[in-house]
Write an enzyme that holds these catalytic residues in place. Structure first.
Site: not given
Ligand code: ADP
Length: 396
Positions: A7, A91, A180, A241, A384
């Site tokens: 990743n 990823r 996601h 965010r 993940e």
């Protein structure tokens, strides 16, 4: 069979080597500050001492080589040679509208990842560099791209189009993509299994609540709607965010403070959310502690965070005309029972009832609703890396 999962971020590289025979993690680690002063590799082999190496890493290619060296090292390595790695799963943030599934990387795939640089400017370039670094270091080995956007490609047009002139969709592919996806896919599939739902007749809401956070409405096993948009900025209030905001706010602050659009987006991405609202931290534990100690801004930040999640749950129940299961995952969703209780206490209108003892459990798979709850509620830890490794194995 062993699969390496990578990743790559703009200045980081996270990795796991997974033995797919029993899905155990043989080693995992992180390269930080790639391309900046103070680069560092932290390598954690299973059953052996952690190994830390501080050495310059000018680019991801150097980082990949150091990771491979660490994996085969006689002291802290976990394999005899790189040949034991069957394939690498990457990823990749953005696959645009081209990929709705993972794919073995070839020149066409790299072209699409490159075309999506504009849509994922921080991640896609790093993802491609990671792929090319593996191609250089392990020639002939298959690389698989697992896209964060792929699961959401089943959204209907009414979910993914913005209420703006259609020409911008036609000219620039401006639409909602969602992120996601690997986590929403993994968790929704597991929820259907765990809760014994009929996949073809199921309505599941997945709440991925980490530092970045998004909800998805999963209808009959497929994504119907999700809260992130063209970029991960849309939707919930997150660690840093803002989530949904009236775009006029951007113009207003920019004019008052003499900031340009890039500075404004930096503020909305990195200095807003519970960090900006509370003035304390982006870490929910710190904010909760401050709220407990009487910090009003921290208290309101958490209340607003909860309210935004409830707003999206309500919206998705309405869009799907019902819900069978609500599932919590990621840092906050898996660990913060107090937060889960705050959500569920406001879902009694759906017939949600939770078992307070079960809800106290942390970081483990558990059904927290009572047997007579009209909607099942569960905690399912996301994974993940394992999802990427499984996709990679399936494709090779
Ligand atoms: P990301 O992958 O987006 O960085 P994670 O899924 O790792 O995020 O989640 C990180 C967040 O989870 C942190 O902001 C932290 O506040 C929260 N978190 C982790 N453990 C706990 C806990 N025990 N209680 C409350 N929040 C937690």
């Amino acid at each position: 069979m062993k699969i390496l999962v990578l990743n790559c971020g703009s200045s980081s590289l996270k990795y796991q080597l997974i033995d797919m025979d029993n899905e155990s993690v043989l080693a995992k680690g992180l390269c930080e500050r790639i391309g900046i002063d103070g680069s560092k590799l932290t390598h954690k082999p299973a059953g052996k001492d952690e190994f830390v190496l501080e050495t310059p890493m000018n680019n991801h290619e150097v980082a990949v080589k150091l990771v491979l060296d660490a994996l085969v090292d006689s002291a802290h390595g976990v394999i005899g040679s790189v040949d034991e790695i069957s394939a690498v799963g990457h990823r990749v943030l953005h696959g645009g509208a081209t990929y709705s599934e993972s794919i073995v990387v070839d020149a066409d795939v790299k072209k699409v990842i490159r075309e999506c640089f504009e849509l994922g400017p921080l991640h896609n370039p790093a993802n491609l560099i990671g792929i090319e670094a593996c191609e250089a270091a392990m020639p002939g080995k298959k690389n698989v791209a697992v896209f964060d956007t792929a699961f959401h490609q089943t959204m209907p047009e009414k979910s993914y189009l913005y209420g703006i002139p259609y020409e911008y969709y036609e000219k620039y592919h401006i639409r909602r993509y969602g992120f996601h996806g690997t986590s929403h896919s993994f968790v929704s599939k597991r929820a259907i299994e765990l809760l014994g739902l009929d996949k073809n007749n199921s309505k599941v809401i997945v709440c991925h609540l980490g530092n970045g956070a998004s909800l998805s409405a999963v209808l009959n096993g497929k994504c119907f709607d999700t809260s992130m948009g063209l970029t991960p900025l849309e939707g919930l209030i997150m660690g840093t965010r803002s989530g949904d905001i009236d775009p006029a706010v951007i113009q207003f602050i920019a004019n008052k403070e003499g900031k340009d659009i890039n500075e404004m987006l930096n503020i909305l991405n990195k200095k807003s959310g519970v960090l900006g609202m509370s003035g304390v931290s982006s870490d929910f534990r710190d904010v909760a502690k401050a709220a407990k100690e009487g910090n009003h801004q921290a208290k309101v930040a958490l209340e607003a965070y909860v309210q935004r999640v409830l707003r999206y749950i309500g919206a998705y129940v309405a869009e799907m005309n019902g819900v069978d299961a609500i599932v919590f995952t990621a840092g906050v969703g898996e660990n913060d029972g107090g937060m889960r209780k705050a959500f569920c206490d406001n879902l009694t209108y759906l017939g949600v009832k939770i078992d307070d003892e079960k809800n106290k459990l942390r970081g483990e798979e558990v059904v927290i609703s009572t047997p007579d709850s009209k909607v099942k509620v569960a905690v399912i830890p996301t994974n993940e890396e394992l999802a990427i490794a499984r996709e990679t194995l399936a494709l090779i």
